[in-house]
Design a protein around this motif. Structure first.
Motif, PDB file in Angstrom:
ATOM      1  N   ILE A  87       0.739  -1.300  -0.093  1.00 28.97           N
ATOM      2  CA  ILE A  87      -0.269   0.281  -0.047  1.00 28.97           C
ATOM      3  C   ILE A  87       1.124   1.022  -0.153  1.00 28.97           C
ATOM      4  O   ILE A  87       0.768   2.024  -1.019  1.00 28.97           O
ATOM      5  CB  ILE A  87      -0.689   0.014   0.733  1.00 28.97           C
ATOM      6  N   ALA A  91       1.218   4.170  -2.759  1.00 31.82           N
ATOM      7  CA  ALA A  91       0.535   5.801  -2.117  1.00 31.82           C
ATOM      8  C   ALA A  91       1.796   6.840  -2.303  1.00 31.82           C
ATOM      9  O   ALA A  91       1.102   7.996  -2.368  1.00 31.82           O
ATOM     10  CB  ALA A  91       0.374   5.548  -1.110  1.00 31.82           C
ATOM     11  N   THR A 118      -6.016   4.568  -7.127  1.00 25.84           N
ATOM     12  CA  THR A 118      -6.524   3.342  -7.421  1.00 25.84           C
ATOM     13  C   THR A 118      -6.333   2.080  -6.748  1.00 25.84           C
ATOM     14  O   THR A 118      -7.075   0.980  -6.543  1.00 25.84           O
ATOM     15  CB  THR A 118      -7.522   3.287  -8.451  1.00 25.84           C
ATOM     16  N   LEU A 121      -5.509   1.835  -3.928  1.00 28.69           N
ATOM     17  CA  LEU A 121      -7.267   1.763  -2.811  1.00 28.69           C
ATOM     18  C   LEU A 121      -7.473  -0.028  -2.721  1.00 28.69           C
ATOM     19  O   LEU A 121      -7.773  -0.385  -1.364  1.00 28.69           O
ATOM     20  CB  LEU A 121      -8.004   2.514  -3.023  1.00 28.69           C
ATOM     21  N   LEU A 124      -5.075  -2.636  -0.352  1.00 27.63           N
ATOM     22  CA  LEU A 124      -6.066  -1.873   0.848  1.00 27.63           C
ATOM     23  C   LEU A 124      -6.706  -2.647   1.439  1.00 27.63           C
ATOM     24  O   LEU A 124      -7.222  -2.679   2.613  1.00 27.63           O
ATOM     25  CB  LEU A 124      -6.239  -0.122   1.572  1.00 27.63           C
TER      26      LEU A 124
END
Length: 137
Positions: A87, A91, A118, A121, A124
């Motif tokens: 992640i 990011a 995207t 996410l 995540l």
């Protein structure tokens, strides 16, 4: 067939997702070490902010390290570190690309930034899913 089924059960869906993320991160890292990318000003425009922090080869090795962490945690029961790393790199990467788009009007960098944000996410989301329990057999 029995061995494959046992392996799939041991790895689970979260492990399979980590294997996929790990391979993707290795490929991205390897691509960033490519001399042809470093010679392409158009390709580098979206990485301008990231390049102010560290050279492209550094980022390539970071991606490779994250890929290796993900792959190392495929069979592990504790995979939080691997998901966190997967992640985090996405990011940081999307943030750097968005920053280049805003600060330097990097042509179409918003597209790459959106894709990586995207995808981060999505990782995540998968990180929050519990491993399904196997019933029977």
């Amino acid at each position: 067939m029995g061995r494959l089924r046992r392996l799939a059960r041991r790895v689970g869906r979260r492990g399979a997702a980590l294997a996929w993320f790990g391979l993707l991160d290795l490929v991205i890292g390897w691509s960033l070490l490519s001399p042809s990318l470093a010679a392409s000003p158009a390709a580098l425009a979206q990485y301008r902010v990231l390049l102010q922090v560290r050279p492209l080869a550094f980022w390539g090795w970071v991606w490779i390290a994250v890929g290796l962490v993900c792959l190392a945690h495929v069979p592990a029961r504790s995979d939080r570190l691997a998901f966190a790393a997967a992640i985090a790199i996405k990011a940081v990467w999307s943030s750097g690309i968005f920053a280049a788009w805003v600060a330097y009007s990097a042509y179409r960098a918003w597209v790459s930034g959106t894709v990586w944000a995207t995808f981060g996410l999505f990782v995540l989301l998968i990180a929050g899913w519990p491993e399904p329990r196997h019933h029977g057999g």
